[in-house]
Write an enzyme that holds these catalytic residues in place. Sequence first.
Site, PDB file in Angstrom:
ATOM      1  N   GLU A 118      -4.835  -8.826   0.453  1.00  0.00           N
ATOM      2  CA  GLU A 118      -5.703  -8.362   1.509  1.00  0.00           C
ATOM      3  C   GLU A 118      -7.256  -8.088   1.176  1.00  0.00           C
ATOM      4  OE1 GLU A 118      -4.390  -5.090   4.083  1.00  0.00           O
ATOM      5  OE2 GLU A 118      -2.375  -5.688   3.804  1.00  0.00           O
ATOM      6  N   GLU A 174       0.801  -1.069  -0.058  1.00  0.00           N
ATOM      7  CA  GLU A 174       0.094  -0.111  -0.192  1.00  0.00           C
ATOM      8  C   GLU A 174       0.897   1.226  -0.034  1.00  0.00           C
ATOM      9  OE1 GLU A 174      -3.100  -0.060   2.805  1.00  0.00           O
ATOM     10  OE2 GLU A 174      -4.148  -1.898   1.930  1.00  0.00           O
TER      11      GLU A 174
HETATM   12  C1  GBH Z   1      -4.670  -2.335   5.315  1.00  0.00           C
HETATM   13  O1  GBH Z   1      -4.819  -1.122   4.914  1.00  0.00           O
HETATM   14  C2  GBH Z   1      -3.457  -2.456   5.715  1.00  0.00           C
HETATM   15  O2  GBH Z   1      -2.441  -3.007   4.817  1.00  0.00           O
HETATM   16  C3  GBH Z   1      -3.284  -3.261   6.906  1.00  0.00           C
HETATM   17  O3  GBH Z   1      -2.022  -2.975   7.517  1.00  0.00           O
HETATM   18  C4  GBH Z   1      -4.392  -2.948   7.866  1.00  0.00           C
HETATM   19  O4  GBH Z   1      -4.294  -3.558   9.103  1.00  0.00           O
HETATM   20  C5  GBH Z   1      -5.766  -3.387   7.228  1.00  0.00           C
HETATM   21  O5  GBH Z   1      -5.776  -2.712   5.773  1.00  0.00           O
HETATM   22  C6  GBH Z   1      -6.872  -3.069   7.694  1.00  0.00           C
HETATM   23  O6  GBH Z   1      -6.781  -1.551   7.995  1.00  0.00           O
HETATM   24  O7  GBH Z   1      -8.147   6.615   9.422  1.00  0.00           O
HETATM   25  O8  GBH Z   1     -10.526   6.604   8.285  1.00  0.00           O
HETATM   26  O9  GBH Z   1      -8.623   7.921   7.526  1.00  0.00           O
HETATM   27  C7  GBH Z   1      -6.410  -0.866   4.431  1.00  0.00           C
HETATM   28  C8  GBH Z   1      -6.299   0.528   3.748  1.00  0.00           C
HETATM   29  C9  GBH Z   1      -5.799   2.960   4.439  1.00  0.00           C
HETATM   30  C10 GBH Z   1      -7.682   1.844   5.364  1.00  0.00           C
HETATM   31  C11 GBH Z   1      -5.785   3.937   5.345  1.00  0.00           C
HETATM   32  C12 GBH Z   1      -7.794   2.778   6.420  1.00  0.00           C
HETATM   33  C13 GBH Z   1      -7.535   5.010   7.021  1.00  0.00           C
HETATM   34  C14 GBH Z   1      -9.072   5.429   7.041  1.00  0.00           C
HETATM   35  N1  GBH Z   1      -6.360   1.698   4.896  1.00  0.00           N
HETATM   36  N2  GBH Z   1      -7.223   4.068   5.849  1.00  0.00           N
HETATM   37  S1  GBH Z   1      -9.187   6.862   8.198  1.00  0.00           S
END
Ligand code: GBH
Length: 489
Positions: free
Chosen positions: A395, A207
């Site tokens: 994922e 990512e």
């Molecule tokens: C993935 O990100 C990651 O690769 C993994 O490490 C993580 O644990 C998993 O998903 C579950 O989240 O705080 O509301 O602004 C997924 C994509 C991008 C989703 C950042 C959450 C922040 C949202 N992520 N996003 S917010």
Amino acid sequence: MLNNITRRTLARILGGSAAALSLPRVGFATEGASAPSTHSAGTTRTFPSDFLWGSATASYQVEGAVHEAGRGPSIWDTFSHTPGKTHNGDTGDVADDFFHRYKEDIQIMKGLGLKTFRFSVSWSRIFPTGTGSPNPQGLDFYHHLADALLEAGIQPFCTLYHWDLPQTLQDKGGWENHDTSKAFADYAGYTAGKLSDKVRHFMTMNEMRTFVDVGNREGRHAPGLKLDDKRLAQLNHHVVLGHGLAVRAIRATVKPGTKVGLAENISATTPVVESPEHIEAAHKALREENASFLTVVQEGRYTDLYLKRLGENAPRFTAEEMEIIRSPLDFVGINIYQPMYVRADNSEKGYAVVPPPSSYPHMFSPWLNVGPEGIYWGPKLVHEVWKVKEMYITENGASSNDHLTPEGKVYDTDRVMFLRNYLTQLQRGVSEGVPVKGYFLWSLLDNYEWADGYEKRFGIIYVDFATQQRTPKLSAEFYKQVIAKNAVS
Ligand code: GBH
């Protein structure tokens, strides 16, 4: 009796007993032995026999043992220990203690029938200060992990960077520093070379979008920076360059036949309605909405609209760098959680992103909108737009507000609902020939969910963080059955 009356009544309404007889006999308790089966024969939604069922984790989210075996600090140690940055001040100091418990956890994986497991390497375990002399003890851990997986009949998939940049490199400017790209390639090439007799699939980065945007623009993830557009675009360029350099460095050190890819959370552009004009809009949107990530990696150029939008803030780059960035990949991993709905539009872009209404249903994480068709359209469009021949869902999964019942069970029916619907849409794509070869459920264990700490649980195995006790949830039973049947129903 009630059942018969109801069916007769229905027959009258429908205008004939023939129609009534073809109604499925489900839903009412009926008399003794003649009771009809409530098991639906249904269509079996099977996957190819060699489909790889897996789960995914990341070093800082599960390992703990942050001061052991010579590990150096990463930006996530620093960030999580900075007051006010994470939910409840939670850190990954202990997490799932996977560093010590991986053998038991592999037995859990084996019990579920997993065919593969995706883990990430902590860069600062291998090079405690990011560059210089490698730390053999750090590498030993991943050797032992890979050995134990293979012994259990589980194929290891390895990610080289899941956001835990060595702090020493951040002190020198992190990804804003052009030298970080080269340092990453050196670390990636070294590590993959050492593990390649055991690991056949490497992913450079997880990512890029998230650590660029959330870590360096919004400041809600490590390193907590809020860079302006110009600095961010240049940082973004160093990241994709680091990916490309790493692809080449890995190829130079690994055994023949080793596959190299990445794991990117693409904007999974999804037509609001499956009509030709909206589908065309989703095609266009895929390239533009991923312009500085998967698009530049696939095409070796930033799109015209991306450069135009940035204007004088556009990154500086050389033609040679663009060639490196587009180094061919053996596979593309995509992380899919929620769709990005798009519609046809007469604008210059030719599409518009449709923001979800406030009533849109989501999982326990507010961002995790439920849109199963994203896992159909995401891989399908990547395949069609860039002719990618081998893909993995690196994922997919969901957060729930899980609680143990007094009997020690977790009935996460919402996660089961989520998985069933996403897997149904994935099967739709695979059965139409979209070359997705495997699926990694996020995640095996509840773990350290970054800025959300331990509050948002994504595991199919419940973890009591006070005792480290593992308890399979209902979703683990569901996933085990999917794997055993190689089908979703
Ligand atoms: C993935 O990100 C990651 O690769 C993994 O490490 C993580 O644990 C998993 O998903 C579950 O989240 O705080 O509301 O602004 C997924 C994509 C991008 C989703 C950042 C959450 C922040 C949202 N992520 N996003 S917010």
